[in-house]
Design an enzyme around this catalytic site. Structure first.
Site, PDB file in Angstrom:
ATOM      1  N   THR A 104       1.239  -0.913   0.162  1.00 44.79           N
ATOM      2  CA  THR A 104       0.362   0.242  -0.232  1.00 44.79           C
ATOM      3  C   THR A 104       1.118   1.012  -0.119  1.00 44.79           C
ATOM      4  O   THR A 104       0.715   2.087  -0.638  1.00 44.79           O
ATOM      5  CB  THR A 104      -0.812   0.062   1.427  1.00 44.79           C
ATOM      6  OG1 THR A 104      -1.085  -1.012   0.921  1.00 44.79           O
ATOM      7  CG2 THR A 104      -2.219   1.072   1.193  1.00 44.79           C
ATOM      8  N   GLN A 133      -6.205  -1.277  -1.842  1.00 44.38           N
ATOM      9  CA  GLN A 133      -5.671  -0.341  -1.868  1.00 44.38           C
ATOM     10  C   GLN A 133      -4.998   0.539  -2.635  1.00 44.38           C
ATOM     11  O   GLN A 133      -3.996   0.074  -3.785  1.00 44.38           O
ATOM     12  CB  GLN A 133      -4.644   0.049  -0.188  1.00 44.38           C
ATOM     13  CG  GLN A 133      -5.229  -1.094   0.387  1.00 44.38           C
ATOM     14  CD  GLN A 133      -5.153  -2.748   0.273  1.00 44.38           C
ATOM     15  OE1 GLN A 133      -5.624  -2.990  -0.881  1.00 44.38           O
ATOM     16  NE2 GLN A 133      -5.428  -3.330   1.417  1.00 44.38           N
ATOM     17  N   GLN A 155      -9.622   3.672  -2.789  1.00 44.33           N
ATOM     18  CA  GLN A 155      -9.834   2.700  -1.191  1.00 44.33           C
ATOM     19  C   GLN A 155      -7.967   3.978  -0.836  1.00 44.33           C
ATOM     20  O   GLN A 155      -7.055   3.581  -1.746  1.00 44.33           O
ATOM     21  CB  GLN A 155      -9.064   1.574  -0.887  1.00 44.33           C
ATOM     22  CG  GLN A 155      -8.969   0.413  -0.188  1.00 44.33           C
ATOM     23  CD  GLN A 155      -8.803  -0.696   0.296  1.00 44.33           C
ATOM     24  OE1 GLN A 155     -10.067  -1.212  -0.200  1.00 44.33           O
ATOM     25  NE2 GLN A 155      -8.279  -0.922   1.362  1.00 44.33           N
ATOM     26  N   ASP A 156      -7.990   4.014   0.230  1.00 47.62           N
ATOM     27  CA  ASP A 156      -7.158   4.567   0.356  1.00 47.62           C
ATOM     28  C   ASP A 156      -6.710   6.211  -0.350  1.00 47.62           C
ATOM     29  O   ASP A 156      -4.899   6.046  -0.104  1.00 47.62           O
ATOM     30  CB  ASP A 156      -5.915   3.829   1.198  1.00 47.62           C
ATOM     31  CG  ASP A 156      -6.348   2.601   2.130  1.00 47.62           C
ATOM     32  OD1 ASP A 156      -7.190   2.384   2.879  1.00 47.62           O
ATOM     33  OD2 ASP A 156      -5.403   2.161   1.986  1.00 47.62           O
ATOM     34  N   ASP A 179     -11.669   3.736   4.069  1.00 43.91           N
ATOM     35  CA  ASP A 179     -10.356   4.502   4.572  1.00 43.91           C
ATOM     36  C   ASP A 179      -9.948   5.551   3.887  1.00 43.91           C
ATOM     37  O   ASP A 179      -8.474   5.547   4.104  1.00 43.91           O
ATOM     38  CB  ASP A 179     -10.007   3.241   5.246  1.00 43.91           C
ATOM     39  CG  ASP A 179     -10.488   2.182   5.621  1.00 43.91           C
ATOM     40  OD1 ASP A 179     -11.242   2.477   7.129  1.00 43.91           O
ATOM     41  OD2 ASP A 179     -10.245   0.931   5.923  1.00 43.91           O
ATOM     42  N   ARG A 236     -13.062   4.394  10.822  1.00 37.21           N
ATOM     43  CA  ARG A 236     -12.915   3.479  11.880  1.00 37.21           C
ATOM     44  C   ARG A 236     -11.305   3.669  12.982  1.00 37.21           C
ATOM     45  O   ARG A 236     -10.487   4.248  11.846  1.00 37.21           O
ATOM     46  CB  ARG A 236     -13.110   2.383  11.204  1.00 37.21           C
ATOM     47  CG  ARG A 236     -12.297   2.150  10.322  1.00 37.21           C
ATOM     48  CD  ARG A 236     -12.996   0.626   9.905  1.00 37.21           C
ATOM     49  NE  ARG A 236     -12.257   0.917   8.665  1.00 37.21           N
ATOM     50  CZ  ARG A 236     -12.626  -1.093   7.735  1.00 37.21           C
ATOM     51  NH1 ARG A 236     -13.073  -1.474   8.729  1.00 37.21           N
ATOM     52  NH2 ARG A 236     -11.422  -0.654   6.169  1.00 37.21           N
ATOM     53  N   TRP A 238      -7.995   2.869  12.888  1.00 40.49           N
ATOM     54  CA  TRP A 238      -6.994   2.183  11.702  1.00 40.49           C
ATOM     55  C   TRP A 238      -6.194   1.244  13.818  1.00 40.49           C
ATOM     56  O   TRP A 238      -5.780   0.223  13.385  1.00 40.49           O
ATOM     57  CB  TRP A 238      -6.387   2.324  11.147  1.00 40.49           C
ATOM     58  CG  TRP A 238      -5.025   1.931  10.754  1.00 40.49           C
ATOM     59  CD1 TRP A 238      -5.491   0.519  10.342  1.00 40.49           C
ATOM     60  CD2 TRP A 238      -4.031   2.041   9.929  1.00 40.49           C
ATOM     61  NE1 TRP A 238      -4.041   0.216   9.204  1.00 40.49           N
ATOM     62  CE2 TRP A 238      -3.307   0.923   9.656  1.00 40.49           C
ATOM     63  CE3 TRP A 238      -3.293   3.679   9.597  1.00 40.49           C
ATOM     64  CZ2 TRP A 238      -2.371   1.270   8.532  1.00 40.49           C
ATOM     65  CZ3 TRP A 238      -2.504   2.823   8.751  1.00 40.49           C
ATOM     66  CH2 TRP A 238      -1.798   2.411   8.065  1.00 40.49           C
TER      67      TRP A 238
END
Length: 336
Positions: A104, A133, A155-156, A179, A236, A238
């Site tokens: 990632t 990711q 994502q990310d 996220d 949330r 990590w």
């Protein structure tokens, strides 16, 4: 001996100015009308640890390249000609790179490691799409400011890292799914649009260190989504001590009534800190918020002020070099 010293002084006087001189204004243009055709070339040409700011003006175009602002590239400012037409784009993702469990962190389109950095009037995107990711912007510098910037991914999308490091985002648009704002750094988001692209996902995933007082703070921002998107959690954890605070912001109907998620670990409910204050919109209703989140009082407002969160650092946007650069992305005008 006197003649020898005089000779040295003359040599020093002649050589010293040239040795000290360096370019502080560079232009990048794909068509060859600037100093360099790629952003990478311009970065490689900048002086290491300069004592004066270096501004790199980027003309319109899609720059398909992976950009590194190295740790020695301090005091660099990237200024796009037009927010919607000056685009830094790449498409790395976890599975494509296949570098093991930490792939990632290699997927970024642009990575900023040099302190006292700023970017304005441009777009940074990772076009890999819904494949896992895929980071668009990776910020590990201290005192990095982004103004009128679109950060686009899935994502990310945005990774803010560096224990104690501070970054600032003003009038930015950040798009993603899972996220898509994550990391351990302290980041302050002022008047930003935070756009969720997928159902049943999470906006933030902070990994704030235990002793760090602030993680992500959103002020006067809009949490929005396309009409059919729903069930989006604001965050949330990590890591155990994640900290995210949202104040004076507008939360759309796509926000899950619970607001926050514990990432399947009830122990994090005792250590993570998620808080809200003075928000509006259908997603700001507090009736069904998780019991372990917090509602701040008016007297807490000063604690979450820009100056306090960023420990006295006052980021400021640099002047735009042309009238065209500000035409579509002037102060206070969101670009969608």
């Amino acid at each position: 001996m006197l003649k020898y010293m005089m000779a040295l002084l003359i040599i020093f006087a002649v050589i010293h100015p040239a040795a000290m001189a360096y370019e502080t204004h560079l232009t990048v243009a794909k068509d060859g009308s600037g100093d360099y055709r790629t952003i990478k070339q311009a970065i490689l040409a900048t002086k290491a640890f300069p004592w004066e700011d270096i501004t790199i003006f980027i003309k319109n175009g899609v720059y398909h390249e992976k950009v590194d602002i190295y740790a020695w590239n301090t005091r660099v400012h990237l200024v796009g000609e037009n927010r919607n037409k000056t685009i830094i784009s790449y498409d790395d993702h976890f599975k494509k790179l296949d570098l093991g469990r930490n792939s990632t962190f290699h997927t970024y389109t642009m990575r900023v490691a040099g302190n006292d950095f700023s970017a304005s009037n441009l777009t940074i995107e990772n076009t890999a799409g819904p494949v896992g990711q895929a980071v668009a912007l990776h910020v590990e510098a201290d005192r990095a400011a982004f103004t009128n910037v679109t950060i686009r991914g899935y994502q990310d999308t945005l990774y803010v890292v560096g224990e104690g490091h501070r970054s600032y985002f003003e009038n930015c648009r950040i798009e993603g799914s899972v996220d898509f704002i994550f990391g351990e750094g302290t980041a302050y988001f002022e008047q930003c649009d935070v756009v969720s692209l997928m159902d049943n996902t999470y906006v933030t995933a902070a990994s704030t260190p235990k002793e760090q007082p602030f993680g992500f703070v959103f002020n006067r921002s809009k949490f929005i989504a396309p009409d059919k998107v729903k069930g989006v959690y604001l965050g949330r954890p990590w890591r155990q001590f994640a900290r995210t605070v949202i104040v004076n912001s507008e939360l759309g109907s796509h926000v899950h009534p619970a607001g926050w998620n514990n990432w399947g670990d009830a122990t994090k409910e005792k250590t993570a800190f998620y808080a809200e204050m003075n928000n509006s919109g259908p997603g700001a209703k507090l009736d069904n918020r998780v019991s372990w989140s917090h509602q701040l009082a008016a007297e807490d407002a000063e604690k979450y002020s820009l100056s306090n969160v960023l420990r006295g650092w006052q980021p400021s946007a640099i002047a735009l070099p042309t009238a065209d650069a500000s035409a579509d992305s002037g102060s206070g005008n969101r670009v969608h």
